[in-house]
Write a protein that holds these residues in place. Structure first.
Motif, PDB file in Angstrom:
ATOM      1  N   ALA A  23      27.373   1.462  10.540  1.00  0.00           N
ATOM      2  CA  ALA A  23      26.692   0.362   9.842  1.00  0.00           C
ATOM      3  C   ALA A  23      27.586  -0.229   8.759  1.00  0.00           C
ATOM      4  O   ALA A  23      27.624  -1.445   8.576  1.00  0.00           O
ATOM      5  N   ASN A  24      28.320   0.617   8.056  1.00  0.00           N
ATOM      6  CA  ASN A  24      29.229   0.126   7.025  1.00  0.00           C
ATOM      7  C   ASN A  24      30.322  -0.749   7.623  1.00  0.00           C
ATOM      8  O   ASN A  24      30.689  -1.780   7.056  1.00  0.00           O
ATOM      9  N   THR A  25      30.862  -0.345   8.764  1.00  0.00           N
ATOM     10  CA  THR A  25      31.885  -1.146   9.442  1.00  0.00           C
ATOM     11  C   THR A  25      31.302  -2.463   9.924  1.00  0.00           C
ATOM     12  O   THR A  25      31.931  -3.515   9.790  1.00  0.00           O
ATOM     13  N   MET A  26      30.084  -2.418  10.435  1.00  0.00           N
ATOM     14  CA  MET A  26      29.446  -3.635  10.927  1.00  0.00           C
ATOM     15  C   MET A  26      29.147  -4.617   9.806  1.00  0.00           C
ATOM     16  O   MET A  26      29.106  -5.819  10.048  1.00  0.00           O
ATOM     17  N   LYS A  27      28.975  -4.135   8.575  1.00  0.00           N
ATOM     18  CA  LYS A  27      28.779  -5.049   7.450  1.00  0.00           C
ATOM     19  C   LYS A  27      29.987  -5.965   7.298  1.00  0.00           C
ATOM     20  O   LYS A  27      29.874  -7.104   6.879  1.00  0.00           O
ATOM     21  N   ILE A  28      31.151  -5.452   7.640  1.00  0.00           N
ATOM     22  CA  ILE A  28      32.376  -6.240   7.553  1.00  0.00           C
ATOM     23  C   ILE A  28      32.554  -7.092   8.798  1.00  0.00           C
ATOM     24  O   ILE A  28      32.806  -8.286   8.718  1.00  0.00           O
ATOM     25  N   LEU A  29      32.404  -6.496   9.963  1.00  0.00           N
ATOM     26  CA  LEU A  29      32.745  -7.174  11.208  1.00  0.00           C
ATOM     27  C   LEU A  29      31.646  -8.062  11.764  1.00  0.00           C
ATOM     28  O   LEU A  29      31.913  -8.881  12.633  1.00  0.00           O
ATOM     29  N   SER A  30      30.421  -7.925  11.294  1.00  0.00           N
ATOM     30  CA  SER A  30      29.334  -8.717  11.872  1.00  0.00           C
ATOM     31  C   SER A  30      29.367 -10.173  11.430  1.00  0.00           C
ATOM     32  O   SER A  30      28.745 -11.022  12.042  1.00  0.00           O
ATOM     33  N   ASN A  31      30.095 -10.469  10.391  1.00  0.00           N
ATOM     34  CA  ASN A  31      30.205 -11.840   9.916  1.00  0.00           C
ATOM     35  C   ASN A  31      31.389 -12.498  10.621  1.00  0.00           C
ATOM     36  O   ASN A  31      32.517 -12.025  10.512  1.00  0.00           O
ATOM     37  N   ARG A  36      37.297 -13.479  11.536  1.00  0.00           N
ATOM     38  CA  ARG A  36      38.346 -14.479  11.759  1.00  0.00           C
ATOM     39  C   ARG A  36      39.424 -14.417  10.685  1.00  0.00           C
ATOM     40  O   ARG A  36      40.611 -14.542  10.975  1.00  0.00           O
ATOM     41  N   ILE A  37      39.017 -14.223   9.441  1.00  0.00           N
ATOM     42  CA  ILE A  37      40.000 -14.105   8.353  1.00  0.00           C
ATOM     43  C   ILE A  37      40.922 -12.925   8.633  1.00  0.00           C
ATOM     44  O   ILE A  37      42.149 -13.034   8.515  1.00  0.00           O
ATOM     45  N   ILE A  38      40.346 -11.808   9.023  1.00  0.00           N
ATOM     46  CA  ILE A  38      41.148 -10.619   9.330  1.00  0.00           C
ATOM     47  C   ILE A  38      42.104 -10.897  10.481  1.00  0.00           C
ATOM     48  O   ILE A  38      43.284 -10.544  10.417  1.00  0.00           O
ATOM     49  N   CYS A  39      41.619 -11.573  11.510  1.00  0.00           N
ATOM     50  CA  CYS A  39      42.468 -11.887  12.672  1.00  0.00           C
ATOM     51  C   CYS A  39      43.632 -12.797  12.296  1.00  0.00           C
ATOM     52  O   CYS A  39      44.779 -12.552  12.690  1.00  0.00           O
ATOM     53  N   VAL A  40      43.346 -13.842  11.547  1.00  0.00           N
ATOM     54  CA  VAL A  40      44.392 -14.798  11.166  1.00  0.00           C
ATOM     55  C   VAL A  40      45.431 -14.119  10.275  1.00  0.00           C
ATOM     56  O   VAL A  40      46.637 -14.245  10.500  1.00  0.00           O
ATOM     57  N   GLY A  55      44.322 -22.239   9.545  1.00  0.00           N
ATOM     58  CA  GLY A  55      44.367 -21.325  10.681  1.00  0.00           C
ATOM     59  C   GLY A  55      43.010 -21.021  11.273  1.00  0.00           C
ATOM     60  O   GLY A  55      42.904 -20.300  12.261  1.00  0.00           O
ATOM     61  N   MET A  56      41.967 -21.568  10.661  1.00  0.00           N
ATOM     62  CA  MET A  56      40.605 -21.336  11.135  1.00  0.00           C
ATOM     63  C   MET A  56      39.950 -22.679  11.426  1.00  0.00           C
ATOM     64  O   MET A  56      40.177 -23.647  10.720  1.00  0.00           O
ATOM     65  N   SER A  57      39.123 -22.732  12.444  1.00  0.00           N
ATOM     66  CA  SER A  57      38.458 -23.998  12.756  1.00  0.00           C
ATOM     67  C   SER A  57      37.047 -24.014  12.190  1.00  0.00           C
ATOM     68  O   SER A  57      36.365 -22.998  12.151  1.00  0.00           O
ATOM     69  N   ASP A  58      36.649 -25.154  11.710  1.00  0.00           N
ATOM     70  CA  ASP A  58      35.264 -25.416  11.300  1.00  0.00           C
ATOM     71  C   ASP A  58      34.764 -24.585  10.116  1.00  0.00           C
ATOM     72  O   ASP A  58      33.570 -24.440   9.950  1.00  0.00           O
ATOM     73  N   VAL A  59      35.631 -24.045   9.298  1.00  0.00           N
ATOM     74  CA  VAL A  59      35.160 -23.293   8.132  1.00  0.00           C
ATOM     75  C   VAL A  59      35.148 -24.226   6.923  1.00  0.00           C
ATOM     76  O   VAL A  59      36.075 -25.005   6.731  1.00  0.00           O
ATOM     77  N   THR A  60      34.079 -24.173   6.156  1.00  0.00           N
ATOM     78  CA  THR A  60      34.036 -24.980   4.943  1.00  0.00           C
ATOM     79  C   THR A  60      34.782 -24.231   3.846  1.00  0.00           C
ATOM     80  O   THR A  60      34.938 -23.006   3.898  1.00  0.00           O
ATOM     81  N   GLU A  61      35.214 -24.967   2.840  1.00  0.00           N
ATOM     82  CA  GLU A  61      35.955 -24.357   1.745  1.00  0.00           C
ATOM     83  C   GLU A  61      35.099 -23.317   1.024  1.00  0.00           C
ATOM     84  O   GLU A  61      35.574 -22.221   0.711  1.00  0.00           O
ATOM     85  N   SER A  62      33.840 -23.625   0.766  1.00  0.00           N
ATOM     86  CA  SER A  62      32.980 -22.673   0.047  1.00  0.00           C
ATOM     87  C   SER A  62      32.723 -21.410   0.868  1.00  0.00           C
ATOM     88  O   SER A  62      32.691 -20.308   0.317  1.00  0.00           O
ATOM     89  N   THR A  63      32.567 -21.559   2.172  1.00  0.00           N
ATOM     90  CA  THR A  63      32.376 -20.389   3.038  1.00  0.00           C
ATOM     91  C   THR A  63      33.612 -19.505   3.017  1.00  0.00           C
ATOM     92  O   THR A  63      33.514 -18.276   2.911  1.00  0.00           O
ATOM     93  N   LEU A  64      34.778 -20.125   3.088  1.00  0.00           N
ATOM     94  CA  LEU A  64      36.020 -19.362   3.063  1.00  0.00           C
ATOM     95  C   LEU A  64      36.192 -18.659   1.723  1.00  0.00           C
ATOM     96  O   LEU A  64      36.532 -17.468   1.667  1.00  0.00           O
ATOM     97  N   VAL A  65      35.926 -19.358   0.626  1.00  0.00           N
ATOM     98  CA  VAL A  65      36.040 -18.764  -0.711  1.00  0.00           C
ATOM     99  C   VAL A  65      35.117 -17.551  -0.836  1.00  0.00           C
ATOM    100  O   VAL A  65      35.528 -16.476  -1.286  1.00  0.00           O
ATOM    101  N   LYS A 126      40.087 -19.522  17.365  1.00  0.00           N
ATOM    102  CA  LYS A 126      41.511 -19.339  17.065  1.00  0.00           C
ATOM    103  C   LYS A 126      41.802 -17.909  16.632  1.00  0.00           C
ATOM    104  O   LYS A 126      42.852 -17.370  16.930  1.00  0.00           O
ATOM    105  N   GLY A 127      40.863 -17.303  15.935  1.00  0.00           N
ATOM    106  CA  GLY A 127      41.041 -15.928  15.484  1.00  0.00           C
ATOM    107  C   GLY A 127      41.227 -14.979  16.650  1.00  0.00           C
ATOM    108  O   GLY A 127      42.073 -14.082  16.608  1.00  0.00           O
ATOM    109  N   CYS A 128      40.455 -15.164  17.710  1.00  0.00           N
ATOM    110  CA  CYS A 128      40.598 -14.310  18.894  1.00  0.00           C
ATOM    111  C   CYS A 128      41.929 -14.550  19.582  1.00  0.00           C
ATOM    112  O   CYS A 128      42.540 -13.634  20.113  1.00  0.00           O
TER     113      CYS A 128
END
Length: 133
Positions: A23-31, A36-40, A55-65, A126-128
């Protein structure tokens, strides 16, 4: 005498009483953005904010921050701020973050056997693509 399944389940602690590693790992990977950040970052290495966003498609600046802040707080990503003009901030994976890359590769490999209803209509992540390299 064997216990019934119901009797066995009575002894299983509730979710609030356990610290589940999966569950702890899924807290990170489920988003999707965190993954995608980890992949890039795993493929391109240390990046400035704008390079990571590109390097990421369709991400807003606030979401990335917000997702970067959470990953930094989790110890998955490092944030280095340089005291110079113009200001420069760089992001990279920590060792702990690099340990997640093989897990993401396994998830990607497993997903080839799963087809979602609208999968053909969506652009490829793109991350994949970065995980393939």
């Amino acid at each position: 005498m064997e216990k019934s399944i119901q009797e066995e389940l009575k002894n299983v602690p509730s979710d609030k009483d356990v610290n589940c590693p999966v569950a702890n790992t899924m807290k990170i990977l489920s988003n999707k953005w965190k993954a995608r950040i980890i992949c890039v970052l795993s493929n391109l290495g240390t990046l400035r904010f704008s390079e990571l966003r590109d390097g990421m498609s369709d991400v807003t600046e606030s979401t990335l921050v917000n997702n970067l802040k959470e990953l930094v707080n989790m110890g998955i990503v490092t944030k280095t701020v340089y005291d110079e003009m113009p200001p420069r901030t760089e992001y990279d994976l920590t060792e702990r973050g690099r340990e997640l890359v093989p897990i993401l590769r396994q998830m990607r490999a497993w997903s080839h056997g799963v087809r979602l209803e609208n999968e053909a209509e969506l652009p490829r992540c793109k991350g994949c693509d970065f995980l393939c390299k």
